[in-house]
Design a protein around this motif. Structure first.
Motif, PDB file in Angstrom:
ATOM      1  N   GLY A  59      63.229   9.837  17.658  1.00  0.00           N
ATOM      2  CA  GLY A  59      63.706   8.473  17.511  1.00  0.00           C
ATOM      3  C   GLY A  59      62.710   7.413  17.920  1.00  0.00           C
ATOM      4  N   ASP A  60      63.061   6.630  18.947  1.00  0.00           N
ATOM      5  CA  ASP A  60      62.217   5.509  19.358  1.00  0.00           C
ATOM      6  C   ASP A  60      61.105   5.895  20.339  1.00  0.00           C
ATOM      7  OD1 ASP A  60      63.811   5.968  21.543  1.00  0.00           O
ATOM      8  OD2 ASP A  60      64.532   3.912  21.736  1.00  0.00           O
ATOM      9  N   ASP A  61      60.911   7.197  20.581  1.00  0.00           N
ATOM     10  CA  ASP A  61      59.738   7.622  21.350  1.00  0.00           C
ATOM     11  C   ASP A  61      58.490   7.271  20.531  1.00  0.00           C
ATOM     12  OD1 ASP A  61      61.130   8.716  23.535  1.00  0.00           O
ATOM     13  OD2 ASP A  61      61.352  10.646  22.537  1.00  0.00           O
ATOM     14  N   PRO A  62      57.321   7.227  21.169  1.00  0.00           N
ATOM     15  CA  PRO A  62      56.107   6.864  20.428  1.00  0.00           C
ATOM     16  C   PRO A  62      55.871   7.761  19.216  1.00  0.00           C
ATOM     17  CG  PRO A  62      55.658   6.958  22.780  1.00  0.00           C
ATOM     18  CD  PRO A  62      57.049   7.493  22.578  1.00  0.00           C
ATOM     19  N   CYS A  63      55.437   7.142  18.122  1.00  0.00           N
ATOM     20  CA  CYS A  63      55.104   7.903  16.911  1.00  0.00           C
ATOM     21  C   CYS A  63      53.629   8.277  16.868  1.00  0.00           C
ATOM     22  CB  CYS A  63      55.487   7.106  15.667  1.00  0.00           C
ATOM     23  SG  CYS A  63      57.262   6.976  15.432  1.00  0.00           S
ATOM     24  N   VAL A  64      52.808   7.561  17.611  1.00  0.00           N
ATOM     25  CA  VAL A  64      51.386   7.890  17.713  1.00  0.00           C
ATOM     26  C   VAL A  64      51.130   8.307  19.152  1.00  0.00           C
ATOM     27  CG1 VAL A  64      49.027   7.055  17.515  1.00  0.00           C
ATOM     28  CG2 VAL A  64      50.772   6.258  15.903  1.00  0.00           C
ATOM     29  N   LEU A  65      50.746   9.559  19.327  1.00  0.00           N
ATOM     30  CA  LEU A  65      50.468  10.100  20.656  1.00  0.00           C
ATOM     31  C   LEU A  65      48.966  10.227  20.842  1.00  0.00           C
ATOM     32  CD1 LEU A  65      52.992  13.058  20.754  1.00  0.00           C
ATOM     33  CD2 LEU A  65      53.333  10.745  21.572  1.00  0.00           C
ATOM     34  N   GLU A  66      48.483   9.742  21.955  1.00  0.00           N
ATOM     35  CA  GLU A  66      47.092   9.945  22.354  1.00  0.00           C
ATOM     36  C   GLU A  66      47.115  11.077  23.372  1.00  0.00           C
ATOM     37  OE1 GLU A  66      44.259   8.358  21.437  1.00  0.00           O
ATOM     38  OE2 GLU A  66      45.188   6.824  20.172  1.00  0.00           O
ATOM     39  N   VAL A  67      46.619  12.237  22.996  1.00  0.00           N
ATOM     40  CA  VAL A  67      46.632  13.384  23.901  1.00  0.00           C
ATOM     41  C   VAL A  67      45.209  13.815  24.202  1.00  0.00           C
ATOM     42  CG1 VAL A  67      48.897  14.208  23.153  1.00  0.00           C
ATOM     43  CG2 VAL A  67      46.860  15.060  22.022  1.00  0.00           C
ATOM     44  N   GLU A  68      45.053  14.397  25.380  1.00  0.00           N
ATOM     45  CA  GLU A  68      43.757  14.945  25.766  1.00  0.00           C
ATOM     46  C   GLU A  68      43.998  16.070  26.761  1.00  0.00           C
ATOM     47  OE1 GLU A  68      41.229  12.293  28.162  1.00  0.00           O
ATOM     48  OE2 GLU A  68      42.967  10.985  28.243  1.00  0.00           O
ATOM     49  N   PRO A  69      43.064  17.009  26.848  1.00  0.00           N
ATOM     50  CA  PRO A  69      43.230  18.085  27.819  1.00  0.00           C
ATOM     51  C   PRO A  69      42.999  17.568  29.230  1.00  0.00           C
ATOM     52  CG  PRO A  69      41.111  18.298  26.728  1.00  0.00           C
ATOM     53  CD  PRO A  69      41.828  17.162  26.070  1.00  0.00           C
ATOM     54  N   LEU A  70      43.690  18.154  30.177  1.00  0.00           N
ATOM     55  CA  LEU A  70      43.485  17.792  31.575  1.00  0.00           C
ATOM     56  C   LEU A  70      42.131  18.324  32.058  1.00  0.00           C
ATOM     57  CD1 LEU A  70      44.739  16.463  34.084  1.00  0.00           C
ATOM     58  CD2 LEU A  70      45.760  18.673  34.636  1.00  0.00           C
ATOM     59  N   ALA A  71      41.761  19.509  31.600  1.00  0.00           N
ATOM     60  CA  ALA A  71      40.501  20.142  32.015  1.00  0.00           C
ATOM     61  C   ALA A  71      39.480  20.085  30.873  1.00  0.00           C
ATOM     62  CB  ALA A  71      40.756  21.597  32.396  1.00  0.00           C
ATOM     63  N   PRO A  72      38.202  20.028  31.206  1.00  0.00           N
ATOM     64  CA  PRO A  72      37.166  19.999  30.163  1.00  0.00           C
ATOM     65  C   PRO A  72      37.186  21.215  29.233  1.00  0.00           C
ATOM     66  CG  PRO A  72      36.221  19.506  32.324  1.00  0.00           C
ATOM     67  CD  PRO A  72      37.639  19.933  32.550  1.00  0.00           C
ATOM     68  N   SER A  73      37.777  22.321  29.683  1.00  0.00           N
ATOM     69  CA  SER A  73      37.827  23.520  28.848  1.00  0.00           C
ATOM     70  C   SER A  73      38.832  23.413  27.712  1.00  0.00           C
ATOM     71  CB  SER A  73      38.139  24.743  29.713  1.00  0.00           C
ATOM     72  OG  SER A  73      39.385  24.559  30.366  1.00  0.00           O
ATOM     73  N   GLY A  74      39.631  22.341  27.679  1.00  0.00           N
ATOM     74  CA  GLY A  74      40.570  22.133  26.579  1.00  0.00           C
ATOM     75  C   GLY A  74      41.884  22.853  26.788  1.00  0.00           C
ATOM     76  N   GLY A  75      42.650  22.915  25.732  1.00  0.00           N
ATOM     77  CA  GLY A  75      43.944  23.575  25.803  1.00  0.00           C
ATOM     78  C   GLY A  75      44.544  23.755  24.423  1.00  0.00           C
ATOM     79  N   PHE A  76      45.689  24.400  24.387  1.00  0.00           N
ATOM     80  CA  PHE A  76      46.425  24.627  23.149  1.00  0.00           C
ATOM     81  C   PHE A  76      47.874  24.215  23.352  1.00  0.00           C
ATOM     82  CE2 PHE A  76      42.842  27.401  22.540  1.00  0.00           C
ATOM     83  CZ  PHE A  76      42.594  27.324  21.172  1.00  0.00           C
ATOM     84  N   VAL A  77      48.459  23.668  22.288  1.00  0.00           N
ATOM     85  CA  VAL A  77      49.849  23.241  22.302  1.00  0.00           C
ATOM     86  C   VAL A  77      50.554  23.875  21.105  1.00  0.00           C
ATOM     87  CG1 VAL A  77      51.381  21.253  22.045  1.00  0.00           C
ATOM     88  CG2 VAL A  77      49.309  21.033  23.384  1.00  0.00           C
ATOM     89  N   LEU A  78      51.725  24.433  21.342  1.00  0.00           N
ATOM     90  CA  LEU A  78      52.581  24.892  20.252  1.00  0.00           C
ATOM     91  C   LEU A  78      53.524  23.738  19.932  1.00  0.00           C
ATOM     92  CD1 LEU A  78      53.449  27.248  18.425  1.00  0.00           C
ATOM     93  CD2 LEU A  78      55.115  27.835  20.185  1.00  0.00           C
ATOM     94  N   MET A  79      53.539  23.310  18.666  1.00  0.00           N
ATOM     95  CA  MET A  79      54.383  22.197  18.272  1.00  0.00           C
ATOM     96  C   MET A  79      55.395  22.654  17.236  1.00  0.00           C
ATOM     97  SD  MET A  79      53.584  18.465  16.625  1.00  0.00           S
ATOM     98  CE  MET A  79      53.052  19.074  15.057  1.00  0.00           C
ATOM     99  N   ALA A  80      56.665  22.417  17.542  1.00  0.00           N
ATOM    100  CA  ALA A  80      57.728  22.606  16.556  1.00  0.00           C
ATOM    101  C   ALA A  80      58.095  21.221  16.049  1.00  0.00           C
ATOM    102  CB  ALA A  80      58.938  23.279  17.200  1.00  0.00           C
ATOM    103  N   HIS A  81      58.131  21.063  14.741  1.00  0.00           N
ATOM    104  CA  HIS A  81      58.541  19.777  14.179  1.00  0.00           C
ATOM    105  C   HIS A  81      59.721  20.016  13.247  1.00  0.00           C
ATOM    106  CE1 HIS A  81      55.911  20.830  10.698  1.00  0.00           C
ATOM    107  NE2 HIS A  81      55.108  21.261  11.659  1.00  0.00           N
ATOM    108  N   LEU A  82      60.714  19.140  13.393  1.00  0.00           N
ATOM    109  CA  LEU A  82      61.970  19.273  12.656  1.00  0.00           C
ATOM    110  C   LEU A  82      62.327  17.941  12.026  1.00  0.00           C
ATOM    111  CD1 LEU A  82      63.727  20.852  15.714  1.00  0.00           C
ATOM    112  CD2 LEU A  82      63.095  22.157  13.690  1.00  0.00           C
ATOM    113  N   ARG A  83      62.879  17.985  10.823  1.00  0.00           N
ATOM    114  CA  ARG A  83      63.380  16.775  10.171  1.00  0.00           C
ATOM    115  C   ARG A  83      64.508  17.150   9.222  1.00  0.00           C
ATOM    116  NH1 ARG A  83      59.424  13.539   6.649  1.00  0.00           N
ATOM    117  NH2 ARG A  83      58.002  14.047   8.293  1.00  0.00           N
TER     118      ARG A  83
END
Length: 94
Positions: A59-83
């Motif tokens: 809903g009214d949560d941000p539609c553009v997310l600025e994300v970055e890893p906490l650590a310099p080694s990076g990370g992975f995210v599993l994203m489920a998207h539903l509509r």
């Protein structure tokens, strides 16, 4: 991992996203996203999301997310998207 859903009323998907540096993720306002870090922690605005945490956006949560890893080694995210297939906003009920 298999995602089972009613394909007549919903569109759904899963994707693994590598977060190697600052990047934007863009969500349609009618979608619900569930982000689950699977390796490393990510920072989104004022939130730090760790493996085992879940970030739900709708809903009214941000539609553009600025994300970055906490650590310099990076990370992975599993994203489920539903509509919804009918174009109306899918709402998350806590």
């Amino acid at each position: 991992m298999t995602l089972t859903y009613d394909a007549c009323s919903l569109e759904a998907g899963l994707e693994e996203i590598s977060i190697a540096g600052r990047q934007q993720l863009v969500r349609d306002e009618s979608e619900v996203w569930v982000l689950l870090p699977t390796k490393g922690s990510i920072v989104e605005g004022n939130w730090t999301v760790h493996p085992g945490d879940v970030l739900v956006l709708e809903g009214d949560d941000p539609c553009v997310l600025e994300v970055e890893p906490l650590a310099p080694s990076g990370g992975f995210v599993l994203m489920a998207h539903l509509r919804r297939r009918d174009g109306r906003a899918l709402r998350w009920m806590p």
